[in-house]
Design an enzyme around this catalytic site. Structure first.
Site, PDB file in Angstrom:
ATOM      1  N   THR A  98       4.646  33.932  61.893  1.00 25.03           N
ATOM      2  CA  THR A  98       6.025  34.049  61.413  1.00 25.03           C
ATOM      3  C   THR A  98       6.142  33.267  60.112  1.00 25.03           C
ATOM      4  O   THR A  98       6.089  32.034  60.120  1.00 25.03           O
ATOM      5  CB  THR A  98       7.015  33.489  62.450  1.00 25.03           C
ATOM      6  N   LYS A 173      11.668  39.747  62.045  1.00 26.06           N
ATOM      7  CA  LYS A 173      11.272  38.650  62.936  1.00 26.06           C
ATOM      8  C   LYS A 173      12.243  37.466  62.808  1.00 26.06           C
ATOM      9  O   LYS A 173      12.629  36.845  63.805  1.00 26.06           O
ATOM     10  CB  LYS A 173       9.842  38.216  62.590  1.00 26.06           C
ATOM     11  N   LYS A 241      11.375  25.919  62.060  1.00 25.87           N
ATOM     12  CA  LYS A 241      10.824  26.522  60.828  1.00 25.87           C
ATOM     13  C   LYS A 241      11.425  27.917  60.599  1.00 25.87           C
ATOM     14  O   LYS A 241      11.837  28.261  59.486  1.00 25.87           O
ATOM     15  CB  LYS A 241       9.297  26.598  60.986  1.00 25.87           C
TER      16      LYS A 241
HETATM   17  P1  NAP Z   1       0.123  26.899  67.661  1.00 27.39           P
HETATM   18  O1  NAP Z   1      -0.209  26.928  69.111  1.00 27.39           O
HETATM   19  O2  NAP Z   1       0.734  25.674  67.079  1.00 27.39           O
HETATM   20  O3  NAP Z   1      -1.234  27.278  66.869  1.00 27.39           O
HETATM   21  C1  NAP Z   1      -1.263  27.244  65.466  1.00 27.39           C
HETATM   22  C2  NAP Z   1      -2.585  27.764  64.952  1.00 27.39           C
HETATM   23  O4  NAP Z   1      -2.568  27.695  63.514  1.00 27.39           O
HETATM   24  C3  NAP Z   1      -3.803  26.952  65.394  1.00 27.39           C
HETATM   25  O5  NAP Z   1      -4.905  27.816  65.560  1.00 27.39           O
HETATM   26  C4  NAP Z   1      -4.012  26.025  64.197  1.00 27.39           C
HETATM   27  O6  NAP Z   1      -5.318  25.540  64.064  1.00 27.39           O
HETATM   28  C5  NAP Z   1      -3.715  26.989  63.068  1.00 27.39           C
HETATM   29  N1  NAP Z   1      -3.411  26.309  61.804  1.00 27.39           N
HETATM   30  C6  NAP Z   1      -2.329  25.581  61.501  1.00 27.39           C
HETATM   31  N2  NAP Z   1      -2.403  25.121  60.221  1.00 27.39           N
HETATM   32  C7  NAP Z   1      -3.576  25.590  59.716  1.00 27.39           C
HETATM   33  C8  NAP Z   1      -4.206  25.493  58.465  1.00 27.39           C
HETATM   34  N3  NAP Z   1      -3.660  24.800  57.457  1.00 27.39           N
HETATM   35  N4  NAP Z   1      -5.403  26.110  58.294  1.00 27.39           N
HETATM   36  C9  NAP Z   1      -5.968  26.792  59.316  1.00 27.39           C
HETATM   37  N5  NAP Z   1      -5.403  26.959  60.530  1.00 27.39           N
HETATM   38  C10 NAP Z   1      -4.223  26.352  60.726  1.00 27.39           C
HETATM   39  O7  NAP Z   1       1.114  28.082  67.263  1.00 27.39           O
HETATM   40  P2  NAP Z   1       1.449  29.411  68.085  1.00 27.39           P
HETATM   41  O8  NAP Z   1       2.487  29.101  69.107  1.00 27.39           O
HETATM   42  O9  NAP Z   1       0.193  30.096  68.463  1.00 27.39           O
HETATM   43  O10 NAP Z   1       2.229  30.235  66.926  1.00 27.39           O
HETATM   44  C11 NAP Z   1       1.527  30.880  65.886  1.00 27.39           C
HETATM   45  C12 NAP Z   1       2.529  31.650  65.046  1.00 27.39           C
HETATM   46  O11 NAP Z   1       3.185  32.624  65.873  1.00 27.39           O
HETATM   47  C13 NAP Z   1       3.646  30.793  64.427  1.00 27.39           C
HETATM   48  O12 NAP Z   1       3.974  31.290  63.151  1.00 27.39           O
HETATM   49  C14 NAP Z   1       4.806  30.983  65.397  1.00 27.39           C
HETATM   50  O13 NAP Z   1       6.061  30.806  64.753  1.00 27.39           O
HETATM   51  C15 NAP Z   1       4.598  32.431  65.822  1.00 27.39           C
HETATM   52  N6  NAP Z   1       5.095  32.781  67.154  1.00 27.39           N
HETATM   53  C16 NAP Z   1       4.925  31.941  68.217  1.00 27.39           C
HETATM   54  C17 NAP Z   1       5.401  32.317  69.461  1.00 27.39           C
HETATM   55  C18 NAP Z   1       5.231  31.422  70.678  1.00 27.39           C
HETATM   56  O14 NAP Z   1       5.919  31.661  71.678  1.00 27.39           O
HETATM   57  N7  NAP Z   1       4.385  30.427  70.646  1.00 27.39           N
HETATM   58  C19 NAP Z   1       6.041  33.546  69.648  1.00 27.39           C
HETATM   59  C20 NAP Z   1       6.169  34.403  68.549  1.00 27.39           C
HETATM   60  C21 NAP Z   1       5.685  33.997  67.306  1.00 27.39           C
HETATM   61  P3  NAP Z   1      -5.747  24.191  64.866  1.00 27.39           P
HETATM   62  O15 NAP Z   1      -6.164  24.665  66.220  1.00 27.39           O
HETATM   63  O16 NAP Z   1      -6.858  23.644  64.057  1.00 27.39           O
HETATM   64  O17 NAP Z   1      -4.544  23.287  64.895  1.00 27.39           O
END
Ligand code: NAP
Length: 288
Positions: A98, A173, A241
């Protein structure tokens, strides 16, 4: 199934999504900044890679599912990012994170310069729908790229919608997450108001869930609210965010702006790594 997929980002969402593609028979290479998170996917059959360049060399389609705009920009346009790699022509980039429409438009332009196609394809649905392949996927970019990526979307989601040019997926989104924030705020305010009169959270959630206003999200979050346990499925920092991005995109209506402010204060107050439903903790503290 001849598409070779390079998957970057194995967080709460990325890991189960990539796992579903492996289970569906795709050849998948994975890359994650924190290497240890690759192990579970490798056990399922993914090819681990040590760099974005190695992943790009393997893949026809590169999918990213990472935190925010800064992460996506670094992965595509950073010094060791996708666009710095060789042999890019004809590959398709699919960013499912997102992020702002501007980021997608900018990266899509840079992809085009490299003769690549670029889609913004963020998702609605949290960890459980990700595990179950039941996400809703909102897509911006070219129809050609959408058609190429469609077999991937068909595994990850129950619906993918092509909405128009780059940025359209991100705009949709941000709109649906505004609605999500309304719902979290609403459940929290309902609960706190009822608690003041001695009505328990579990009774109040039963009333909500059994009536017409109950929905998937109220049912999923009931145990969080009843048990005061906010282990993150969708971290509050991410919804804060998204609301900030919506504000930057021109959100101007009063309730939305108030909720955006509440989430920002909750984030500043240290609640960012809890689930987004933990907004109730911030509101409770404010009321006391
Ligand atoms: P998360 O669990 O916090 O995982 C974030 C991922 O991004 C990890 O693999 C992290 O790597 C990687 N990352 C962050 N900064 C980075 C960088 N500078 N370079 C390389 N990799 C980086 O997040 P998530 O919940 O999976 O969400 C991912 C996305 O989907 C977000 O944009 C969120 O808004 C969206 N989203 C989430 C949900 C939900 O329910 N969780 C639902 C819909 C959409 P590391 O492992 O090294 O930290």
């Amino acid at each position: 199934m001849s598409l070779r997929i390079g998957w970057i980002g194995l967080g709460n969402m990325g890991a189960p999504m990539a796992a579903n593609l492996i289970k569906a028979g795709f050849e998948v290479a994975v890359y994650n900044r924190t290497e240890a998170k690759m192990a579970a996917l490798v056990d399922l059959g993914a090819k681990p890679t040590a760099s974005i360049a190695e992943l790009v060399a393997f893949a026809d389609v590169i999918v990213t599912m990472v935190s925010d705009d800064a992460a996506v920009k670094e992965i595509y346009d950073g010094p060791n990012g996708v666009f710095s790699c060789k042999g890019l022509s004809g590959k398709v980039c699919v960013d499912m994170s997102t992020v702002s429409p501007e980021t997608s438009k900018d990266l899509a332009y840079k992809a085009e310069v490299e003769l690549m196609l670029y889609l913004d394809a963020p998702v609605s649905g949290s960890v459980k729908p990700a595990q179950d392949g039941q996400l809703v996927i909102m897509v911006g970019g070219s129809r050609l790229a959408y058609n190429t990526a469609k077999p991937i979307f068909d595994v990850l989601g129950k619906l993918s919608l092509f909405l128009g040019d780059n940025g359209a997926g991100n705009s949709a989104k941000l709109a649906i997450n505004l609605m999500l924030a309304f719902y979290f705020e609403g459940m929290a305010e309902m609960t706190l108001f009822a608690n003041k009169s001695g009505i328990s959270t579990s009774d109040m959630m039963a009333i909500l869930n059994e009536g017409a206003m109950g929905c998937g999200i109220s049912k999923i979050k009931t145990s969080n609210l009843v048990n005061d346990d906010f282990a993150p499925a969708f971290a509050l920092k991410h919804l804060a965010k998204d609301l900030r991005l919506a504000k930057e995109q021109g959100l101007s209506t009063n309730v939305g702006l108030t909720i955006e402010e509440n989430y920002q204060h909750a984030l500043d107050g240290g609640l960012g790594d809890l689930d987004s439903a933990a907004i109730i903790k911030y509101l409770k503290g404010k009321a006391e």
